[in-house]
Design an enzyme around this catalytic site. Structure first.
Site, PDB file in Angstrom:
ATOM      1  N   ARG A   1      -2.064 -14.535   8.070  1.00 57.63           N
ATOM      2  CA  ARG A   1      -0.607 -14.515   7.892  1.00 57.63           C
ATOM      3  C   ARG A   1       0.115 -13.844   9.054  1.00 57.63           C
ATOM      4  O   ARG A   1       1.320 -14.062   9.253  1.00 57.63           O
ATOM      5  CB  ARG A   1      -0.243 -13.908   6.537  1.00 57.63           C
ATOM      6  CG  ARG A   1      -0.641 -14.823   5.370  1.00 57.63           C
ATOM      7  CD  ARG A   1      -0.182 -14.274   4.050  1.00 57.63           C
ATOM      8  NE  ARG A   1      -0.821 -13.047   3.694  1.00 57.63           N
ATOM      9  CZ  ARG A   1      -1.976 -12.945   3.031  1.00 57.63           C
ATOM     10  NH1 ARG A   1      -2.614 -14.036   2.661  1.00 57.63           N
ATOM     11  NH2 ARG A   1      -2.495 -11.769   2.743  1.00 57.63           N
TER      12      ARG A   1
ATOM     13  N   GLU B   1     -11.716  -2.810   1.268  1.00 55.99           N
ATOM     14  CA  GLU B   1     -11.840  -2.012   0.054  1.00 55.99           C
ATOM     15  C   GLU B   1     -13.234  -2.202  -0.557  1.00 55.99           C
ATOM     16  O   GLU B   1     -13.885  -1.248  -0.966  1.00 55.99           O
ATOM     17  CB  GLU B   1     -10.753  -2.447  -0.931  1.00 55.99           C
ATOM     18  CG  GLU B   1     -10.373  -1.352  -1.887  1.00 55.99           C
ATOM     19  CD  GLU B   1      -9.218  -1.793  -2.767  1.00 55.99           C
ATOM     20  OE1 GLU B   1      -8.544  -2.783  -2.433  1.00 55.99           O
ATOM     21  OE2 GLU B   1      -9.026  -1.122  -3.796  1.00 55.99           O
TER      22      GLU B   1
HETATM   23  P1  AMP Z   1      -5.832  -3.506   4.861  1.00 58.35           P
HETATM   24  O1  AMP Z   1      -6.946  -3.714   5.838  1.00 58.35           O
HETATM   25  O2  AMP Z   1      -6.284  -2.849   3.598  1.00 58.35           O
HETATM   26  O3  AMP Z   1      -4.644  -2.804   5.491  1.00 58.35           O
HETATM   27  O4  AMP Z   1      -5.343  -4.937   4.387  1.00 58.35           O
HETATM   28  C1  AMP Z   1      -4.425  -5.645   5.138  1.00 58.35           C
HETATM   29  C2  AMP Z   1      -4.767  -7.101   5.194  1.00 58.35           C
HETATM   30  O5  AMP Z   1      -5.098  -7.605   3.901  1.00 58.35           O
HETATM   31  C3  AMP Z   1      -3.590  -7.900   5.665  1.00 58.35           C
HETATM   32  O6  AMP Z   1      -4.069  -8.925   6.524  1.00 58.35           O
HETATM   33  C4  AMP Z   1      -2.950  -8.454   4.427  1.00 58.35           C
HETATM   34  O7  AMP Z   1      -2.550  -9.779   4.629  1.00 58.35           O
HETATM   35  C5  AMP Z   1      -4.030  -8.352   3.356  1.00 58.35           C
HETATM   36  N1  AMP Z   1      -3.593  -7.636   2.153  1.00 58.35           N
HETATM   37  C6  AMP Z   1      -4.079  -6.456   1.709  1.00 58.35           C
HETATM   38  N2  AMP Z   1      -3.529  -6.092   0.553  1.00 58.35           N
HETATM   39  C7  AMP Z   1      -2.647  -7.072   0.255  1.00 58.35           C
HETATM   40  C8  AMP Z   1      -1.741  -7.282  -0.841  1.00 58.35           C
HETATM   41  N3  AMP Z   1      -1.634  -6.407  -1.854  1.00 58.35           N
HETATM   42  N4  AMP Z   1      -0.980  -8.382  -0.836  1.00 58.35           N
HETATM   43  C9  AMP Z   1      -1.081  -9.270   0.183  1.00 58.35           C
HETATM   44  N5  AMP Z   1      -1.906  -9.135   1.225  1.00 58.35           N
HETATM   45  C10 AMP Z   1      -2.686  -8.053   1.265  1.00 58.35           C
END
Ligand code: AMP
Length: 183
Positions: A70, A107
């Site tokens: 995205r 996660e």
């Molecule tokens: P993180 O590595 O945990 O910061 O996750 C970020 C990535 O996961 C991004 O590329 C987001 O598009 C996706 N992402 C994580 N959590 C969400 C969420 N609650 N809603 C939508 N996309 C998420």
């Protein structure tokens, strides 16, 4: 709109007004922040991209790096608007030729990002973009790839920051988000 939702700029309101939260997607317990409604609203999409272009117009950005997948949507629109080169950071196995790879923690489990080795030159000033910042593992891995190639991360920019997940701390480089919302 939830009590803690906060728009830092007038243009952040366009994000908040066109943001869907889908419970338990793609897994139980996840509140998925969908940018679908924003993309279906041309004025909102345009305001968001214009706002980011305005923020970075004097920042001497050399390239915009978008994160699979995205981050590509907003990154290419911003690169087009700013007439800047756009570089993809992709999930493993999608980019051809000589790539630099990094494994990073999610996660649950791990994932792998790649960037084309010749896509960034030493000393270039890079803007990293994605839709959502959650725990920061994804953005942090992308920054490491940029820096491995000698680039400087000017800032990580996202539309939506999930509060309280430690994303900013994990990224440990400048971070800008248009809105902060509850995870
Ligand atoms: P993180 O590595 O945990 O910061 O996750 C970020 C990535 O996961 C991004 O590329 C987001 O598009 C996706 N992402 C994580 N959590 C969400 C969420 N609650 N809603 C939508 N996309 C998420």
């Amino acid at each position: 709109m939830g009590f803690s939702e906060e728009s830092k700029t007038e243009d952040g309101n366009w994000v908040l007004e066109h943001l869907d939260t889908i419970a338990n997607f793609p897994k139980p317990g996840i509140q998925f922040k969908s940018i679908g409604p924003l993309l279906r609203h041309p004025e909102a999409f345009h305001k968001v991209i214009s706002s980011l272009a305005e923020r970075y117009k004097d920042a001497k950005i050399d390239k915009i790096v978008g994160l699979d997948s995205r981050g590509f949507i907003f990154g290419t629109a911003l690169a087009y608007e700013m007439k800047l080169p756009f570089v993809m950071v992709r999930k493993a196995g999608k980019l051809p030729g000589d790539v630099v790879k990094i494994e990073y923690s999610l996660e649950y489990g791990t994932s792998c990002f790649e960037i084309e080795r010749t896509s960034i030159s030493p000393e270039e000033n890079i803007l990293v973009i994605d839709d959502v910042l959650a725990t920061g593992g994804t953005a942090s891995a992308a920054c490491s790839l940029v820096e491995t190639l000698g680039g400087h991360v000017h800032e990580v920019v996202c539309l939506i920051e999930l509060e309280g997940l430690g994303g900013r701390e994990k990224v440990n480089r400048p971070v800008y988000s248009l809105v902060s919302v509850e995870p």
